[in-house]
Design a protein around this motif. Structure first.
Motif, PDB file in Angstrom:
ATOM      1  N   PRO A 369      39.525  46.430  52.952  1.00 48.21           N
ATOM      2  CA  PRO A 369      39.563  46.286  51.494  1.00 48.21           C
ATOM      3  C   PRO A 369      40.530  45.208  51.022  1.00 48.21           C
ATOM      4  O   PRO A 369      40.325  44.604  49.969  1.00 48.21           O
ATOM      5  CB  PRO A 369      40.013  47.674  51.020  1.00 48.21           C
ATOM      6  CG  PRO A 369      40.827  48.212  52.145  1.00 48.21           C
ATOM      7  CD  PRO A 369      40.170  47.695  53.395  1.00 48.21           C
ATOM      8  N   ALA A 370      41.576  44.945  51.790  1.00 42.67           N
ATOM      9  CA  ALA A 370      42.619  44.033  51.314  1.00 42.67           C
ATOM     10  C   ALA A 370      42.133  42.600  51.191  1.00 42.67           C
ATOM     11  O   ALA A 370      42.542  41.867  50.284  1.00 42.67           O
ATOM     12  CB  ALA A 370      43.826  44.093  52.244  1.00 42.67           C
ATOM     13  N   ALA A 371      41.262  42.159  52.099  1.00 44.57           N
ATOM     14  CA  ALA A 371      40.778  40.781  52.016  1.00 44.57           C
ATOM     15  C   ALA A 371      40.002  40.559  50.727  1.00 44.57           C
ATOM     16  O   ALA A 371      40.101  39.496  50.100  1.00 44.57           O
ATOM     17  CB  ALA A 371      39.914  40.461  53.232  1.00 44.57           C
ATOM     18  N   ASN A 372      39.243  41.544  50.303  1.00 52.46           N
ATOM     19  CA  ASN A 372      38.496  41.419  49.048  1.00 52.46           C
ATOM     20  C   ASN A 372      39.465  41.295  47.880  1.00 52.46           C
ATOM     21  O   ASN A 372      39.290  40.444  46.989  1.00 52.46           O
ATOM     22  CB  ASN A 372      37.596  42.639  48.862  1.00 52.46           C
ATOM     23  CG  ASN A 372      36.615  42.471  47.713  1.00 52.46           C
ATOM     24  OD1 ASN A 372      36.120  41.375  47.453  1.00 52.46           O
ATOM     25  ND2 ASN A 372      36.323  43.556  47.022  1.00 52.46           N
ATOM     26  N   ALA A 373      40.504  42.112  47.867  1.00 47.55           N
ATOM     27  CA  ALA A 373      41.479  42.056  46.785  1.00 47.55           C
ATOM     28  C   ALA A 373      42.242  40.733  46.798  1.00 47.55           C
ATOM     29  O   ALA A 373      42.409  40.088  45.761  1.00 47.55           O
ATOM     30  CB  ALA A 373      42.452  43.229  46.906  1.00 47.55           C
ATOM     31  N   ALA A 374      42.696  40.313  47.965  1.00 41.38           N
ATOM     32  CA  ALA A 374      43.493  39.092  48.056  1.00 41.38           C
ATOM     33  C   ALA A 374      42.691  37.852  47.686  1.00 41.38           C
ATOM     34  O   ALA A 374      43.257  36.840  47.251  1.00 41.38           O
ATOM     35  CB  ALA A 374      44.044  38.949  49.472  1.00 41.38           C
ATOM     36  N   ALA A 375      41.379  37.918  47.839  1.00 46.52           N
ATOM     37  CA  ALA A 375      40.539  36.745  47.586  1.00 46.52           C
ATOM     38  C   ALA A 375      40.265  36.502  46.111  1.00 46.52           C
ATOM     39  O   ALA A 375      39.809  35.411  45.749  1.00 46.52           O
ATOM     40  CB  ALA A 375      39.212  36.906  48.329  1.00 46.52           C
ATOM     41  N   TYR A 376      40.534  37.487  45.242  1.00 47.58           N
ATOM     42  CA  TYR A 376      40.126  37.346  43.843  1.00 47.58           C
ATOM     43  C   TYR A 376      40.580  36.049  43.178  1.00 47.58           C
ATOM     44  O   TYR A 376      39.770  35.376  42.516  1.00 47.58           O
ATOM     45  CB  TYR A 376      40.594  38.551  43.019  1.00 47.58           C
ATOM     46  CG  TYR A 376      39.640  39.719  43.051  1.00 47.58           C
ATOM     47  CD1 TYR A 376      38.346  39.591  42.552  1.00 47.58           C
ATOM     48  CD2 TYR A 376      40.020  40.944  43.561  1.00 47.58           C
ATOM     49  CE1 TYR A 376      37.460  40.657  42.581  1.00 47.58           C
ATOM     50  CE2 TYR A 376      39.144  42.018  43.595  1.00 47.58           C
ATOM     51  CZ  TYR A 376      37.864  41.872  43.105  1.00 47.58           C
ATOM     52  OH  TYR A 376      36.995  42.922  43.144  1.00 47.58           O
ATOM     53  N   PRO A 377      41.855  35.658  43.259  1.00 48.42           N
ATOM     54  CA  PRO A 377      42.242  34.414  42.570  1.00 48.42           C
ATOM     55  C   PRO A 377      41.418  33.207  43.015  1.00 48.42           C
ATOM     56  O   PRO A 377      40.977  32.412  42.182  1.00 48.42           O
ATOM     57  CB  PRO A 377      43.722  34.265  42.931  1.00 48.42           C
ATOM     58  CG  PRO A 377      44.181  35.665  43.195  1.00 48.42           C
ATOM     59  CD  PRO A 377      43.013  36.335  43.862  1.00 48.42           C
ATOM     60  N   GLU A 378      41.210  33.058  44.327  1.00 52.34           N
ATOM     61  CA  GLU A 378      40.416  31.933  44.817  1.00 52.34           C
ATOM     62  C   GLU A 378      38.954  32.059  44.406  1.00 52.34           C
ATOM     63  O   GLU A 378      38.316  31.062  44.038  1.00 52.34           O
ATOM     64  CB  GLU A 378      40.523  31.841  46.338  1.00 52.34           C
ATOM     65  CG  GLU A 378      41.899  31.452  46.838  1.00 52.34           C
ATOM     66  CD  GLU A 378      41.938  31.333  48.347  1.00 52.34           C
ATOM     67  OE1 GLU A 378      41.056  30.653  48.906  1.00 52.34           O
ATOM     68  OE2 GLU A 378      42.844  31.930  48.966  1.00 52.34           O
ATOM     69  N   VAL A 379      38.418  33.262  44.491  1.00 52.37           N
ATOM     70  CA  VAL A 379      37.015  33.462  44.148  1.00 52.37           C
ATOM     71  C   VAL A 379      36.770  33.171  42.677  1.00 52.37           C
ATOM     72  O   VAL A 379      35.784  32.512  42.305  1.00 52.37           O
ATOM     73  CB  VAL A 379      36.568  34.901  44.492  1.00 52.37           C
ATOM     74  CG1 VAL A 379      35.143  35.148  44.007  1.00 52.37           C
ATOM     75  CG2 VAL A 379      36.660  35.135  45.993  1.00 52.37           C
ATOM     76  N   ILE A 380      37.671  33.636  41.818  1.00 50.74           N
ATOM     77  CA  ILE A 380      37.500  33.405  40.385  1.00 50.74           C
ATOM     78  C   ILE A 380      37.603  31.916  40.071  1.00 50.74           C
ATOM     79  O   ILE A 380      36.832  31.378  39.261  1.00 50.74           O
ATOM     80  CB  ILE A 380      38.505  34.244  39.587  1.00 50.74           C
ATOM     81  CG1 ILE A 380      38.082  35.725  39.650  1.00 50.74           C
ATOM     82  CG2 ILE A 380      38.591  33.785  38.139  1.00 50.74           C
ATOM     83  CD1 ILE A 380      39.098  36.699  39.107  1.00 50.74           C
ATOM     84  N   GLY A 381      38.521  31.215  40.724  1.00 46.41           N
ATOM     85  CA  GLY A 381      38.586  29.764  40.551  1.00 46.41           C
ATOM     86  C   GLY A 381      37.309  29.086  41.012  1.00 46.41           C
ATOM     87  O   GLY A 381      36.814  28.141  40.368  1.00 46.41           O
ATOM     88  N   TRP A 382      36.761  29.556  42.122  1.00 44.31           N
ATOM     89  CA  TRP A 382      35.503  29.015  42.659  1.00 44.31           C
ATOM     90  C   TRP A 382      34.357  29.269  41.678  1.00 44.31           C
ATOM     91  O   TRP A 382      33.551  28.367  41.405  1.00 44.31           O
ATOM     92  CB  TRP A 382      35.245  29.670  44.009  1.00 44.31           C
ATOM     93  CG  TRP A 382      33.984  29.311  44.713  1.00 44.31           C
ATOM     94  CD1 TRP A 382      33.690  28.135  45.351  1.00 44.31           C
ATOM     95  CD2 TRP A 382      32.834  30.161  44.901  1.00 44.31           C
ATOM     96  NE1 TRP A 382      32.441  28.197  45.919  1.00 44.31           N
ATOM     97  CE2 TRP A 382      31.901  29.427  45.662  1.00 44.31           C
ATOM     98  CE3 TRP A 382      32.533  31.460  44.518  1.00 44.31           C
ATOM     99  CZ2 TRP A 382      30.661  29.961  46.037  1.00 44.31           C
ATOM    100  CZ3 TRP A 382      31.304  31.991  44.892  1.00 44.31           C
ATOM    101  CH2 TRP A 382      30.386  31.253  45.620  1.00 44.31           C
ATOM    102  N   ILE A 383      34.288  30.473  41.112  1.00 43.19           N
ATOM    103  CA  ILE A 383      33.244  30.790  40.142  1.00 43.19           C
ATOM    104  C   ILE A 383      33.377  29.901  38.912  1.00 43.19           C
ATOM    105  O   ILE A 383      32.380  29.352  38.406  1.00 43.19           O
ATOM    106  CB  ILE A 383      33.302  32.278  39.744  1.00 43.19           C
ATOM    107  CG1 ILE A 383      32.913  33.162  40.934  1.00 43.19           C
ATOM    108  CG2 ILE A 383      32.374  32.556  38.557  1.00 43.19           C
ATOM    109  CD1 ILE A 383      33.111  34.654  40.685  1.00 43.19           C
ATOM    110  N   ASP A 384      34.592  29.723  38.428  1.00 42.37           N
ATOM    111  CA  ASP A 384      34.798  28.882  37.249  1.00 42.37           C
ATOM    112  C   ASP A 384      34.332  27.445  37.495  1.00 42.37           C
ATOM    113  O   ASP A 384      33.741  26.803  36.612  1.00 42.37           O
ATOM    114  CB  ASP A 384      36.269  28.892  36.838  1.00 42.37           C
ATOM    115  CG  ASP A 384      36.663  30.157  36.100  1.00 42.37           C
ATOM    116  OD1 ASP A 384      35.757  30.895  35.659  1.00 42.37           O
ATOM    117  OD2 ASP A 384      37.873  30.419  35.961  1.00 42.37           O
ATOM    118  N   ARG A 385      34.576  26.932  38.693  1.00 42.71           N
ATOM    119  CA  ARG A 385      34.120  25.574  39.008  1.00 42.71           C
ATOM    120  C   ARG A 385      32.594  25.506  39.067  1.00 42.71           C
ATOM    121  O   ARG A 385      31.980  24.528  38.616  1.00 42.71           O
ATOM    122  CB  ARG A 385      34.737  25.103  40.326  1.00 42.71           C
ATOM    123  CG  ARG A 385      36.250  24.855  40.228  1.00 42.71           C
ATOM    124  CD  ARG A 385      36.775  24.170  41.467  1.00 42.71           C
ATOM    125  NE  ARG A 385      36.703  24.997  42.663  1.00 42.71           N
ATOM    126  CZ  ARG A 385      37.628  25.879  43.032  1.00 42.71           C
ATOM    127  NH1 ARG A 385      38.699  26.078  42.256  1.00 42.71           N
ATOM    128  NH2 ARG A 385      37.500  26.567  44.148  1.00 42.71           N
TER     129      ARG A 385
END
Length: 394
Positions: A369-385
């Protein structure tokens, strides 16, 4: 990045339609009451909805929905899920983006579905960082999970269609950009949706797919579970094949001895803790000829069915981000690495891979579960791009 502080606050908690829809008849079962003339609705049409005010978090409006999808044999099926819409205006470019969220597995019994009371305890926390960014989120319970019919656990076509038709349900009226998002078993559905989006749902503007810790190779998944405390979950795969191929149920069940068939039957009513309580199993003790389950899945009976549900052999035509923890023992890191290699070999041009090493070999359950949580900032930046690029192209 918008509302980043809210996102990080949520991370801490994570680690510890074309045709108007109708409400279900008063007093009737939202999930089970048949939808009259379901086949006349377009895929993705919301055919039933009800408010769920207790889930109106972060200023959002939450509805439980039933929408029309199509099973792998192209028969109309009703699938349940959640539609969560932020109340505040979207301040980004273009229409409000939609996250088509594929939940992880809580089991294969109907009571384990993601929009059920049991499933919500895990589903909702995972949605909060996405809602905090102002995205609309639509979830799927998958075909036959909570609703009538057979649930094809980790089924490639069934899972992809459930996710893509949920995206249709949310985005049809706005032509919003859609990102499919899934982790663990949900990552399988997200990966399958990435492969099939251009052919099954060309009308949906799917701009990317997030695939987290996804056991996209069924044989590797079974090998990783065999003999562990979670070994009972390897039976979900076989029950999924039985549900998808009822005409072959006899020959599939004949691969198992009496104990194996009893375990398959018991697993049909398992949610997460039930599988753990069932105890460790060795598949060689369940099969008729003493073969391992992984060996059977490459044999003459199960081999072709397994191959049809193996993801990575068709290149997605959209950007994909793959995320996993390197010490994850729920889903081995080789699954994500193999998926990336297969997609690149198939011609995929935009694959981002992010691995997290928390150094937690002594606490293996943490990494999943931790990798999913830790990835949020990068994933959200990726989605915004992705959203910005899509807006620039329109």
């Amino acid at each position: 990045m918008r509302l980043l502080s809210v996102t990080f606050a949520v991370l801490a908690s994570l680690v510890l339609s074309a045709t108007p829809a109708s409400a279900a008849p008063a007093g009737a079962d939202f999930y089970g009451t048949p939808v009259v003339d379901l086949e006349t609705y377009a895929p993705g049409s919301i055919v039933r909805r009800e408010p769920v005010p207790q889930l109106d978090v972060l200023g959002s409006r939450t509805e439980r929905i039933l929408y029309r999808s199509a099973d792998p044999r192209d028969r109309a099926v009703a699938v349940s899920g959640l539609l969560i819409t932020p109340s505040r205006a979207w301040d980004g470019p273009g229409p409000r983006p939609v996250i088509a969220y594929a939940p992880g597995s809580y089991g294969i019994a109907d009571r384990c579905s993601g929009s059920s009371e049991l499933g919500l305890t895990t589903t909702m926390p995972a949605l909060l960082p996405l809602l905090a960014q102002g995205y609309q989120v639509v979830t799927t319970d998958y075909q036959g999970l909570g609703t009538p019919g057979e649930y094809e656990f980790l089924g490639r076509v069934a899972g992809a269609r459930a996710v893509l038709d949920a995206a249709r349900a949310a985005a049809r009226e706005t032509d919003a950009p859609v990102v499919v998002y899934g982790y663990s078993a949900g990552g399988v559905a997200s990966a399958a949706a990435a492969e099939l989006a251009s052919t099954y749902a060309p009308d949906v503007t799917v701009i990317g797919a997030y695939v987290g810790a996804a056991p996209t190779d069924p044989v590797l998944r079974v090998e990783g579970q065999d003999g562990t405390a979670w070994a009972a979950t390897m039976l979900y795969t076989i029950n999924g094949l039985l549900g998808a191929h009822p005409e072959r149920a006899g020959e599939i069940r004949d691969l198992f001895n009496h104990r194996g068939r009893a375990a398959l039957d018991a697993a049909l009513d398992f949610c997460t803790t039930d599988a753990l309580a069932y105890g460790s199993l060795q598949s060689t003790e369940l099969t008729a000829d003493g073969s391992s389950l992984a060996a059977l899945m490459t044999g003459p009976v199960l081999g072709p069915l397994t191959a049809a549900n193996t993801i990575g052999l068709t290149a997605p035509t959209l950007p994909v981000m793959i995320v996993q923890g390197v010490n994850d023992r729920s889903v081995g890191i080789e699954q994500s690495r193999l998926l990336a290699d297969r997609w690149r070999a198939s011609g995929a041009a935009d694959i981002t891979v992010r691995e997290f090493d928390f150094g937690t070999e002594l606490v293996p359950a943490f990494d999943h579960p931790a990798a999913n949580a830790a990835a949020y900032p990068e994933v959200i930046g990726w989605i915004d791009r992705l959203v910005a690029s899509d807006h620039a192209r329109r």
